[in-house]
Structure formats: structure tokens, C-alpha cells
Motif scaffolding. Sequence first.
Motif, PDB file in Angstrom:
ATOM      1  N   ALA A 166       0.823  -1.213   0.000  1.00 29.21           N
ATOM      2  CA  ALA A 166       0.000   0.000   0.000  1.00 29.21           C
ATOM      3  C   ALA A 166       0.851   1.254   0.000  1.00 29.21           C
ATOM      4  CB  ALA A 166      -0.898  -0.007   1.238  1.00 29.21           C
ATOM      5  N   LYS A 167       0.322   2.309  -0.600  1.00 29.01           N
ATOM      6  CA  LYS A 167       1.010   3.586  -0.601  1.00 29.01           C
ATOM      7  C   LYS A 167       0.836   4.246   0.766  1.00 29.01           C
ATOM      8  CE  LYS A 167       0.841   4.512  -5.486  1.00 29.01           C
ATOM      9  NZ  LYS A 167       0.347   5.344  -6.562  1.00 29.01           N
ATOM     10  N   VAL A 168       1.617   5.294   0.965  1.00 25.10           N
ATOM     11  CA  VAL A 168       1.611   5.947   2.272  1.00 25.10           C
ATOM     12  C   VAL A 168       0.222   6.496   2.613  1.00 25.10           C
ATOM     13  CG1 VAL A 168       2.464   8.183   1.375  1.00 25.10           C
ATOM     14  CG2 VAL A 168       2.872   7.559   3.755  1.00 25.10           C
ATOM     15  N   GLU A 169      -0.524   6.967   1.588  1.00 22.92           N
ATOM     16  CA  GLU A 169      -1.849   7.535   1.862  1.00 22.92           C
ATOM     17  C   GLU A 169      -2.771   6.480   2.482  1.00 22.92           C
ATOM     18  OE1 GLU A 169      -1.264   7.885  -2.216  1.00 22.92           O
ATOM     19  OE2 GLU A 169       0.437   8.433  -0.966  1.00 22.92           O
ATOM     20  N   THR A 170      -2.556   5.238   2.059  1.00 20.96           N
ATOM     21  CA  THR A 170      -3.366   4.149   2.615  1.00 20.96           C
ATOM     22  C   THR A 170      -2.826   3.740   3.980  1.00 20.96           C
ATOM     23  OG1 THR A 170      -3.706   3.381   0.359  1.00 20.96           O
ATOM     24  CG2 THR A 170      -4.284   1.849   2.128  1.00 20.96           C
ATOM     25  N   ARG A 171      -1.495   3.620   4.048  1.00 20.58           N
ATOM     26  CA  ARG A 171      -0.891   3.142   5.309  1.00 20.58           C
ATOM     27  C   ARG A 171      -1.216   4.069   6.466  1.00 20.58           C
ATOM     28  NH1 ARG A 171       3.798   2.626   2.165  1.00 20.58           N
ATOM     29  NH2 ARG A 171       4.962   4.073   3.481  1.00 20.58           N
ATOM     30  N   GLU A 172      -1.225   5.374   6.179  1.00 21.79           N
ATOM     31  CA  GLU A 172      -1.406   6.323   7.286  1.00 21.79           C
ATOM     32  C   GLU A 172      -2.803   6.227   7.895  1.00 21.79           C
ATOM     33  OE1 GLU A 172      -0.355   9.973   5.485  1.00 21.79           O
ATOM     34  OE2 GLU A 172      -2.208  10.170   4.333  1.00 21.79           O
ATOM     35  N   ARG A 173      -3.729   5.623   7.201  1.00 25.61           N
ATOM     36  CA  ARG A 173      -5.077   5.465   7.747  1.00 25.61           C
ATOM     37  C   ARG A 173      -5.124   4.397   8.843  1.00 25.61           C
ATOM     38  NH1 ARG A 173      -8.426   4.926   2.187  1.00 25.61           N
ATOM     39  NH2 ARG A 173      -7.664   6.790   1.176  1.00 25.61           N
ATOM     40  N   TYR A 174      -4.033   3.613   8.888  1.00 23.12           N
ATOM     41  CA  TYR A 174      -4.012   2.511   9.871  1.00 23.12           C
ATOM     42  C   TYR A 174      -2.893   2.682  10.902  1.00 23.12           C
ATOM     43  CZ  TYR A 174      -7.096   0.556   6.417  1.00 23.12           C
ATOM     44  OH  TYR A 174      -8.144   0.387   5.567  1.00 23.12           O
ATOM     45  N   ALA A 175      -2.366   3.885  10.959  1.00 22.74           N
ATOM     46  CA  ALA A 175      -1.219   4.076  11.848  1.00 22.74           C
ATOM     47  C   ALA A 175      -1.610   4.694  13.182  1.00 22.74           C
ATOM     48  CB  ALA A 175      -0.176   4.951  11.153  1.00 22.74           C
ATOM     49  N   GLY A 176      -2.819   4.406  13.601  1.00 23.26           N
ATOM     50  CA  GLY A 176      -3.284   4.979  14.867  1.00 23.26           C
ATOM     51  C   GLY A 176      -2.559   4.388  16.068  1.00 23.26           C
ATOM     52  N   GLN A 177      -2.407   5.153  17.109  1.00 30.09           N
ATOM     53  CA  GLN A 177      -1.725   4.695  18.323  1.00 30.09           C
ATOM     54  C   GLN A 177      -2.724   4.015  19.254  1.00 30.09           C
ATOM     55  OE1 GLN A 177       1.666   4.851  19.090  1.00 30.09           O
ATOM     56  NE2 GLN A 177       1.753   5.322  16.905  1.00 30.09           N
ATOM     57  N   ARG A 178      -3.051   2.792  18.985  1.00 33.30           N
ATOM     58  CA  ARG A 178      -3.988   2.086  19.845  1.00 33.30           C
ATOM     59  C   ARG A 178      -3.221   1.047  20.654  1.00 33.30           C
ATOM     60  NH1 ARG A 178      -9.432   0.535  17.073  1.00 33.30           N
ATOM     61  NH2 ARG A 178      -9.955   0.486  19.273  1.00 33.30           N
ATOM     62  N   SER A 179      -3.795   0.689  21.791  1.00 35.25           N
ATOM     63  CA  SER A 179      -3.054  -0.220  22.677  1.00 35.25           C
ATOM     64  C   SER A 179      -3.356  -1.680  22.366  1.00 35.25           C
ATOM     65  CB  SER A 179      -3.408   0.079  24.131  1.00 35.25           C
ATOM     66  OG  SER A 179      -4.686  -0.439  24.416  1.00 35.25           O
TER      67      SER A 179
END
Lengths: 263, 367
Positions: free
Chosen positions: B26-39
Motif C-alpha cells: 500500500a502507498k503511504v496515503e493508505t498506510r497512514e489510515r491505519y497508523a493509529g496509536q492504539r493499545s
Amino acid sequence: MDRPLLIASTLCYLAAVVRTLLAVRARVALHGRFNFFAIGAGFLSQTAFLSVRGHALGRCPLTNLFEVFVFLAWSVALIYLLVGPTYRLSLMGAFTAPLVFALQTFALLAPIDIPHPARLFANPWLEFHASISMIAYGVFALSCVAGVMYLVQERQLKTHQLRSIFYYLPPLTNLFGALTRLLWLGFALYTAGLISGFFTGGPLPRVKMICAFGVWLFYGAILQGRHLRWFAPKRVAALCVLAFTAAVSVLWAINFVSQRPPM
Amino acid sequence: MGDQLRLAEAPDVMNLFCVGISHHTAKVETRERYAGQRSEEALRVETGCAEALMLATCNRVEVYASAAASIATEQIARWLAREGTEAIENASAFYRYEGEECVRHLFRVAAGLDSMVIGETDILGQVKRAYAKARESRCVGSLLHRLFQRAFRVAKQVRTRTDITRGAVSVGSVAVDLAVKIFGDLRERKVLILGAGETSERTARALSSRGVTDIRVSNRSFERAESVAGLVRGRPVSFHEWTLQCREIDILISSTSADEPLLTPDVLSPLIRERSDRPLFIIDIAVPRDVAPEVNEMDGVFLYDIDSLQSIAAQSLALRREQIAAAEEIIAAHVSDFQTWLGRARDEPLPVTPRVLDEAALRASEL
């Protein structure tokens, strides 16, 4: 009787050479530790050989060209084991092992293990003179190795063609510093060897003296040229290689002449 | 101690898996949608996994987990998605590895084989930090603990036994590596930046990070020189004086917009004589070039232009690619070994142990 020890030693150096060649060919990491231990094992066998030969002769084993070559190889290994780790020049083993291997293989294969025609008696000054000169040659050999390493690296940096070995060589300035220190150490030892030659008691052979002073002057000129900034580091490195080649040739000539029966 | 650890849950039903999205899929635009800081704790609660660890870097977001029951990839993707992201949109970008393939994937990631720049070593630090974070939140049990400890060992072996990390692969890092190969310790070295461009500034920063403290900046506009000097903690030098600086400096980084070479053998020769044999390393990143190529012929001068720096970066990358097979061999041996351990742990009766190991047990079992 003592040759198996020397063969064992030569095989240890061969192991270091083969290991280096395989690593370079496979382009995998070169580890100085293997070479260090292989050279260490080779050195122990060499030491045992020289000890056995020395006891048999009742004096320092430097009575013919064969023993001279083995003693020279032993000196190179000794200085490498002392200097290599100190100056973090572990890769020097990769360059040192082939040199020692070549010296010993030549000594083993060439018909030069001929007992000296005259019976030689123990003479502490003569033995000191010969052994310290040989150790000086060992130091010069390592300065030659450092010179080759310097030239290889300098060439790669100039041409921008960085081969795998480039990443294992010590920094250029550190290498040149080590080379300069080796030159001074070798020169000091050689000078001590020359001076002690005057105390051996016997008549001083003219050819030997001229050759020995020629080598001394050559190394002295390199050091003086370096001190006065006449020679660039690259030239000093090249001169170290040239000087050692000349010195070994002279060493051969001296021993060849001294083994010939008087005319 | 290590082998006395046992899997917490019934081993024959324990499922080790990894779900993730990376620069490969995936491109960065897609990856960043899943880069949340969850525990990881929240993941365990929501999905019911026994152990969970999330690895989030700029190039990948991955979840490593073990669970008694199978957990769908979509369920993990939904959990990873930031608010407002429809996970199902990018379902094809997610990959999933299970069992032995999961083990192999983690070992490849930790060793830098799965990175955008093959052999880069930052990833190992990121994996270690992810592991430490998951361990702190008590989401790491015996299986993930053993898996990650083994991954660190694999990464170390790959780094030391192959040339996979050898050579720099960017212009700035090539320049720094060459400087180190010429000078060794850079702390006492003096650097002049001629022409305050962005690449020179980046290279100067890279040198600064390796200990260089004496950085001088010269530019036609003195104000610009002052500004860049401020950024790299250097000092501005008048543009009229830059040639004289060549007597003192060790490294010159040049990137002016001059049409003709500024530095030629005629200009440099008298200055070199006063340098007492110290090498001079010149990095010419200007186009057209600021330094005449003949300068490289001079004793003790090492000149690199942008093409030669890029060529070395490409050579290093090629060298790293040649090392992949050797690295894969090391990884394969460890995967097999790990699987053997896993099989043995499953075959033997399990002691009664807490689901998540305590700190002392984890430390004692570190490889």
C-alpha cells in the motif's frame, strides 16, 4: 625431525589464506578473529620449530637461508600478533597470512635447508645481531603490508570503485599513522641490529656491510622524506613496499654470499 | 530456563499469526489510515487474542498475535483503522501470515530484508521498542516473548555474518561513510559548506551527527550563509574568503549555482602545499559542477561529484541484494529451530502458568 612442526604451522597460515579467499569470493563478512587465531596457532608451531632447531644447533637457528626465511616469517607473525590488535588492524591478518605462507612454503620447497659448511659456535652478540635484524625485517614486512592496504584503499577512493574489502580496511589516516609507527619501530630495531654487528668479534664482511647500510639508508631516507614532508603519504606507502622488496632481495643475497665456500 | 517456559494456552489450538499492511502492498496515503496509536490491551479485549503486539513504523503497521481461535484479518484491519476509515476499502492491501510463515516474516522484518532500503538497521530498534511497549502493557506471553527474542538474535546474526548492512545507500550517508573511511574520527575535522543548498545542509547535519563541530558556511548571500550556519550550528564565512579556508578545512561540500568550476588545480595547488599532508575530501553536489574533475588527480585530494556518490549508493544497494540469499539461509535455520522448539513445547505437558508471564520469568528466558 622438526619439519612436521613447520608444515603444521604452514597449514595454519594456509587456513587463514583459504578462509580469506572464500570470504572475498562469496562476498560475506570477513572476520579478523579467525585469521588472528589461525596466525596464533601457526606462530606457536613456528616457535616450537625454532626451539627444536635451536636446541639441536646449540645456538639461535639462523645458520642458513632456510632458517632465515622461517625466522623472518616468525617475526612477521610476532609483530602482527602484537601490533594488529593494538592498532585495530585486524584485517591485516588477511594480508599477513599470505606473506607468511609464501615465505614458509618457499622455505619448505626450495633446496635451501643446507647445513652451514663451517661449524658455528654460540656467540651471544652475533645471535643478538642476527635475531634483532630479523625482527626488524618482520616489522618492515608489516609496514609493507600496511603500505599495500593503504595503496589499495587510496586507489579505490580515487577511482570511486569501492569493492567489498574497502569496508573492512581501517580509515586511511589511521592506517598511515600505523605505517609510520611501524617504520620508526623497524628502523630503530634495524639500527640496533647494525650497531650490535660491530660487537660480534669477527671480521666484518664488506658485501654484507654495504648491503645492510644500503637498506638502513633506504629506510632512513623514507623517514627523513616523511619528516620533511617531501613525500606524500601515498609515496611513503609505495616506498615501504619497494623498500621491503629490496630488503628481502638483499637478505637473500647476503645469505647466499655467506653460504658460499671461500674462493 | 528458556526451555522451561510453556505455552500458556492449549498448544495444539494456539494460532500464531501476523496481519499487516506495508510499503509492499500500500502507498503511504493508505498506510497512514491505519497508523493509529492504539493499545495492544484494547486489541486483546476486542478480538480475544491471548497475546498481541503491534509494530507501527513509517513503512508498516503489523499486528503479531496468538489466539486459541482464528481471528479474521478484517477484524484486525477494522481495529487498526483510524476513525472515519472504512477498513473494508483496503482489505486487499492487508496480508496475513500464520505459523511458520509468520515466524519467517518477523525474522525477515527484524533483519531488514523486508525494508524499503534492504538491510537498514533502524527497523530492529523499532521492533525492540514495539516489543518493550507490548511487554509493559503485559500483552506478551511466552510465545511472542520467545518469538521476538529469537527475532533479535536472528537480526544480529544476519548483520554480523553477512554484508547486508554494508555501505551507505543515500547521497548524504555515502558522503559521511567516505569521510569516516578517510579520516576515522570526525570530531576534530573542519567542514566548509560552499553554497547553502538543501543537500549540503543535510550532508552537514549528517556529519554533525557523527561528531563534527567545526562547520563553516560560505554563500554569495551572507544572510543566507548566516541562516544556514544557524541551522547546522556553524559559523558564516565571507564568500571572498572561501578559497583561503581550503588551507584549514578537511571536508568541502560545494553546491553553488556557478556556471564555471570555482575550484581548479591552479587554485588549489598553492593551498594544498600548506596542508601538511592532511587529506582533503571534496563533495561536489552542484550541477554544473563547482570543482574541476582534474582536482581528483592531486595527491591527497578525494573528489566526489553527485554522480559518483549516487553510483556508490547504487553499488551498496546491489551488494546488499547479493547478500539476501546468505541472510535467508540464516533465517531458514532459525525458523526451523523455532518450529522445533514450538513442537516440543506443544508435545510436553504444560505446567500451570499465568497466561501472561511475569517480568522475572521473561527476563530469565531471554535468549
